[in-house]
Design a protein around this motif. Structure first.
Motif, PDB file in Angstrom:
ATOM      1  N   PRO A 459       0.875  -1.229   0.003  1.00  0.00           N
ATOM      2  CA  PRO A 459       0.012   0.022  -0.098  1.00  0.00           C
ATOM      3  C   PRO A 459       0.734   1.338  -0.006  1.00  0.00           C
ATOM      4  N   LYS A 460       0.478   2.204  -0.916  1.00  0.00           N
ATOM      5  CA  LYS A 460       1.134   3.652  -0.845  1.00  0.00           C
ATOM      6  C   LYS A 460      -0.064   4.528  -0.509  1.00  0.00           C
ATOM      7  N   ALA A 461       0.090   5.557   0.356  1.00  0.00           N
ATOM      8  CA  ALA A 461      -0.864   6.615   0.643  1.00  0.00           C
ATOM      9  C   ALA A 461      -0.182   7.832   0.229  1.00  0.00           C
ATOM     10  N   PHE A 462      -1.277   8.450  -0.640  1.00  0.00           N
ATOM     11  CA  PHE A 462      -1.300   9.942  -0.849  1.00  0.00           C
ATOM     12  C   PHE A 462      -2.173  10.751   0.161  1.00  0.00           C
ATOM     13  N   VAL A 463      -1.627  11.927   0.659  1.00  0.00           N
ATOM     14  CA  VAL A 463      -2.389  12.698   1.713  1.00  0.00           C
ATOM     15  C   VAL A 463      -2.266  14.093   1.522  1.00  0.00           C
ATOM     16  N   GLU A 497       3.179   9.729   0.555  1.00  0.00           N
ATOM     17  CA  GLU A 497       3.458  10.862  -0.076  1.00  0.00           C
ATOM     18  C   GLU A 497       2.347  12.184   0.061  1.00  0.00           C
ATOM     19  N   PHE A 498       2.886  13.415   0.418  1.00  0.00           N
ATOM     20  CA  PHE A 498       2.049  14.393   0.446  1.00  0.00           C
ATOM     21  C   PHE A 498       1.716  15.078  -1.067  1.00  0.00           C
ATOM     22  N   ILE A 499       0.612  15.411  -1.227  1.00  0.00           N
ATOM     23  CA  ILE A 499      -0.042  15.844  -2.412  1.00  0.00           C
ATOM     24  C   ILE A 499      -1.078  16.988  -2.192  1.00  0.00           C
ATOM     25  N   ASP A 500      -0.807  18.121  -3.282  1.00  0.00           N
ATOM     26  CA  ASP A 500      -1.772  19.147  -3.040  1.00  0.00           C
ATOM     27  C   ASP A 500      -3.296  18.856  -3.107  1.00  0.00           C
TER      28      ASP A 500
END
Length: 518
Positions: A459-463, A497-500
């Protein structure tokens, strides 16, 4: 008794949903917008003019007329006019790319395109590539002599037009799915589907009456938008408010509610979240006219439900529907709801949960959701393989995974193609997202599968963080610590990973395939 298709006349034209209002409420305001407010009679007059103009340029029974335009009166009158003359109306998503418009225009074999001036430059390079397209009409400012202006085009036409004698099973509209898994798929709906869904969902479920006024952030080119903010209200003689702006402009949405005083709000979870993020929104804007709020497009998080209820005093009815069924087939009902769930099947629809072998699963076990009902489409246009996978006899395989609890409520557990097999165990991205979204730093999040160095899926999370919160090691550590506390080891995200902003469709549906390419 639940309404059935056989209750309709054999020969039925869906334009009757507009025209039955001419008998007793012709002078009542049918629609309100920044551009114009029109009565039912005025709408009908323009529908007839557009219909006559379409006939004059050679549109024949069963041919497609496409509408690429923000939510304006011209969108509505073109849609009804096309159905009235026996054509097939196609409302196109205004947020696509040129190559997607090229695909749709070719796939649908569009004969006439009604396009807003703001969209013309985007499609103009592809117009000459389409062999079936014979006429382009421009709504708004038109300085190109190659195209006719909408107002000038219909001006000479009479306001009298008899409806084509269409069979209730004739196709009258074509809708393209919102593209969560790739290129949009074309779905036909027939004339009978419109009064059926208006009665089963609009009246029997939501209780819409002629005293209501609807407003939707979901655009008319989506079945959720056209159903909730055009077909449902006009079926009972209610008025609708058109909003041409972007759905996520929370302040503009609130200003529209404040100005036009709708009683029913047709919305999506991301917009509810955007509104709630505005400080003291309930004090700055008057939303007291609302009596009912709907949600669809994706599951409504429980925390958002309670935040909205606490701020406004109004309960949101979370629902699920799809392009293939035209609108809602399962929902929470007034006075009978469970925050976080999709409710129960509505009248006229049956659902079942099956395993990968097609066998029904027991209560409390996650299964693949199937639905049947008379408004269900028959196939995908020009996609036979996908049709065979999805349309299985009377039943439609939705691609959603659900769990049914002991009280008969259904709980969304993700899309079947989103589930991850990690270390031999199934992992639901939604389970991880529910944990992350519970943190005060998080505004939005999504989880997809990502391959590690050994080629194994993890799992990969984008926040996306709330305003005022800056990505840093401390924030990252807090989120990872929360996951370690709440999730089993195989379910914890290996990367964060942080994302706008997360990629979403115009109705707020998450486009996970774009994150997988990230």
């Amino acid at each position: 008794m639940t309404m059935k298709a056989r209750d309709l006349p054999t020969y039925y034209n869906m334009c009757d949903i507009l025209e039955h209002n001419l008998k007793h409420r012709a002078d009542k305001t049918a629609l309100l917008s920044e551009h114009a407010s029109l009565t039912f009679q005025e709408v009908s007059n323009q529908v007839n003019q557009v219909g006559n103009a379409l006939i004059r340029v050679g549109v024949r029974f069963g041919e497609c007329v496409a509408i690429l335009c923000p939510d304006r009166p011209e969108w509505i009158t073109t849609f009804f006019a096309t159905a009235k003359i026996g054509g097939i109306a196609l409302g196109i998503n205004t947020l696509l790319k040129s190559e997607e418009y090229d695909h749709i225009l070719r796939d649908a074999r569009v004969r006439v395109l009604v396009v807003h001036d703001s969209m013309l430059a985007l499609v103009e390079p592809i117009l000459g590539l389409n062999n079936t397209l014979t006429k382009v009409i421009v709504v708004g400012v038109n300085e190109d002599a190659n195209y006719k202006n909408f107002s000038d085009w219909i001006a000479p036409e009479t306001t009298n037009l008899d409806a084509e004698k269409t069979h209730r099973d004739d196709f009258c509209s074509l809708h393209y799915s919102s593209g969560t898994t790739g290129l949009p798929k074309g779905v036909f709906h027939s004339h009978k589907d419109y009064p059926l869904i208006a009665q089963l969902s609009g009246v029997d479920l939501f209780g819409i009456s002629e005293n209501d006024r609807t407003f939707s952030v979901a655009k008319l080119f989506f079945v959720y938008g056209i159903g909730g903010n055009l077909i449902f209200p006009w079926y009972v003689g209610a008025s609708c408010v058109l909003y041409a702006g972007a759905p996520r402009q929370a302040a503009a949405v609130l200003k529209t509610i404040d100005k036009f005083k709708p009683t029913i709000f047709v919305c999506v979870p991301t917009v509810y979240g955007a509104i709630l993020s505005l400080p003291n929104f309930d004090e700055r804007y008057d939303v007291s006219s609302l009596r009912l709020c709907m949600s669809a497009g994706e599951p409504l998080p429980e925390r958002l439900w309670y935040a909205w209820k606490n701020a406004t005093g109004i309960e949101i009815l979370d629902t699920i529907g799809c392009t293939e069924t035209y609108h809602t087939f399962m929902a929470n009902r007034p006075e009978e709801l469970r925050p976080g769930s999709s409710g129960k099947p509505i009248g006229g629809y049956d659902v079942r949960l099956i395993d990968d072998n097609g066998e029904d699963v027991p209560q409390g076990v996650v299964g693949n959701l199937m639905v049947r009902g008379e408004t269900t489409a028959l196939f995908y246009l020009h996609q036979s393989e996908k049709t065979r996978q999805t349309f299985q006899g009377e039943w439609l395989l939705t691609g959603d995974q659900y769990l049914k609890d002991e009280s008969g409520y259904y709980w969304h557990k993700g899309r079947a193609d989103d589930m991850l097999k990690v270390g031999g165990l199934w992992v639901s991205p939604m389970e991880i997202e529910e944990v992350l979204s519970g943190h005060e730093f998080v505004a939005d999040c999504a989880v997809v599968g990502h391959y590690d160095d050994a080629g194994l899926i993890k799992p990969k999370a984008f926040v996306s963080l709330r305003n005022g919160i800056t990505p840093c090691d401390h924030v990252l550590g807090q989120l990872l610590k929360l996951c370690a506390k709440k999730l089993d080891a195989h379910s914890r995200p290996r990367w964060l990973e942080f994302i706008d902003d997360l990629p979403r469709t115009a109705t707020g549906k998450l486009q996970r395939f774009k994150l997988r390419e990230h």
